[in-house]
Design an enzyme around this catalytic site. Structure first.
Site, PDB file in Angstrom:
ATOM      1  N   THR A 282      25.850  37.491   5.401  1.00  0.00           N
ATOM      2  CA  THR A 282      25.414  37.489   4.005  1.00  0.00           C
ATOM      3  C   THR A 282      24.307  38.524   3.813  1.00  0.00           C
ATOM      4  O   THR A 282      23.805  39.105   4.764  1.00  0.00           O
ATOM      5  CB  THR A 282      24.873  36.110   3.599  1.00  0.00           C
TER       6      THR A 282
ATOM      7  N   TYR B 231      10.825  30.223   0.989  1.00  0.00           N
ATOM      8  CA  TYR B 231      12.280  30.151   0.864  1.00  0.00           C
ATOM      9  C   TYR B 231      12.764  28.710   1.016  1.00  0.00           C
ATOM     10  O   TYR B 231      13.531  28.205   0.184  1.00  0.00           O
ATOM     11  CB  TYR B 231      12.953  31.033   1.914  1.00  0.00           C
TER      12      TYR B 231
ATOM     13  N   ILE C 152      28.363  34.752   0.654  1.00  0.00           N
ATOM     14  CA  ILE C 152      29.105  33.519   0.406  1.00  0.00           C
ATOM     15  C   ILE C 152      29.694  33.506  -1.000  1.00  0.00           C
ATOM     16  O   ILE C 152      30.842  33.098  -1.209  1.00  0.00           O
ATOM     17  CB  ILE C 152      28.180  32.300   0.611  1.00  0.00           C
TER      18      ILE C 152
ATOM     19  N   LYS D 174      14.657  26.155  -1.773  1.00  0.00           N
ATOM     20  CA  LYS D 174      15.925  25.461  -1.544  1.00  0.00           C
ATOM     21  C   LYS D 174      15.771  23.948  -1.708  1.00  0.00           C
ATOM     22  O   LYS D 174      16.699  23.274  -2.169  1.00  0.00           O
ATOM     23  CB  LYS D 174      16.455  25.796  -0.151  1.00  0.00           C
TER      24      LYS D 174
END
Length: 295
Positions: free
Chosen positions: A202, A164, A8, A168
């Site tokens: 990605t 993870y 991205i 975030k």
């Protein structure tokens, strides 16, 4: 910008480089980099490297303020066994703590009207049902040392994925507190946390186990027309670039989410909106980064 050499970020960088007189400083772990950008060494899992990168950015700009700060880099790991050079769980260290420290080091050098964009993820919100185990908390000390967390998953893979989503969540909560501080800063700085949705193509899963890297991840593009939170790499990068150079959040909003190629401004998760939890994460992150309590 961090995370501009693949996925991205690389797609967003293509748009940013097309802007007239753009001077882009890109933090990278490896040598080389995209043509048109000034590449500086950066390892987000090392506080010393983050400090050196911030100093290099300031020296390179020579007194010119930073118009846009894009904190985009992120990664997943198969478990929570790895530690950063500073002794913290590696996903949390690279995804959150490194960006948290970098934001603090560069904040005084942001120009009036500057934009800060931090890439978050819909995985932070249990209501999104992304398939990734959602975070249970945002306790900085437990995330930095999962052995202290009584709620740590016994399954190593689940623990790694939850690390993870928790990182975030921390990105988003950092953006919320930073936006509140920006409101009192009088420089007109805007802060946005960006959820690009699940985006095939990605390098996010590059450190995951073999079956994820070689079997599951390559099949995601086939699901693109059906996934409600999935976006193409092109759209996810374009939206990140738009947030960096043209779009500002509506009053009272910090969280931008891309759905089917369209940006919206939904409410984040209940935990992300908890002011006490956001403040506690901020204080804990200051301590872990060796920053003063009033930073």
């Amino acid at each position: 910008m961090t995370g501009g050499n693949r996925g991205i970020g690389a797609e967003a960088l293509r748009h940013l480089l097309a802007a007239p007189q753009a001077h882009i400083l890109l933090g990278m772990r490896n040598e080389g980099g995209p043509a048109g950008a000034t590449c500086l060494p950066l390892d987000l899992a090392s506080f010393a490297s983050v400090r050196s990168f911030a100093d290099a950015v300031v020296a390179t700009l020579g007194g010119t303020g930073i118009d846009v700060l894009v904190l985009n880099a992120g990664g997943q790991r198969p478990d929570v066994s790895e530690r950063s050079i500073d002794g913290h769980e590696l996903t949390f260290a690279a995804n959150h703590l490194g960006h948290f420290l970098l934001l603090h080091r560069l904040w005084p050098h942001l120009a009036s009207g500057a934009r800060v964009v931090i890439t978050s993820s819909g995985t932070h919100d249990p209501a999104e049902r992304t398939g990734v185990p959602p975070p249970r908390h945002a306790n900085a000390h437990w995330l930095a040392d999962p052995t202290q967390d009584a709620q740590l998953d016994s399954n190593a893979i689940t623990a790694g994925m939850r690390a993870y989503s928790a990182s975030k969540l921390c990105n988003l909560m950092t953006a919320r507190v930073a936006a509140q501080r920006a409101a009192a800063d009088l420089r007109g700085i805007s802060v946005v946390a960006y959820d690009p949705g699940l985006t095939p193509g990605t390098g996010l899963a590059r450190q995951q186990m073999w079956v994820v890297r070689t079997l599951l991840w390559p099949l995601l593009p086939l699901l693109l027309p059906f996934g409600k939170t999935m976006n193409s790499l092109r759209n996810a990068g374009r939206a990140l670039a738009e947030l960096a150079v043209s779009l500002r959040p509506p009053p009272g909003h910090v969280y931008a989410a891309l759905r089917k190629g369209q940006l919206g401004w939904p409410d984040p998760s209940i935990l992300a909106r908890d002011e006490a939890s956001c403040a506690a994460l901020w204080r804990g992150s200051l301590t872990l980064c060796g920053l003063p309590d009033d930073a």
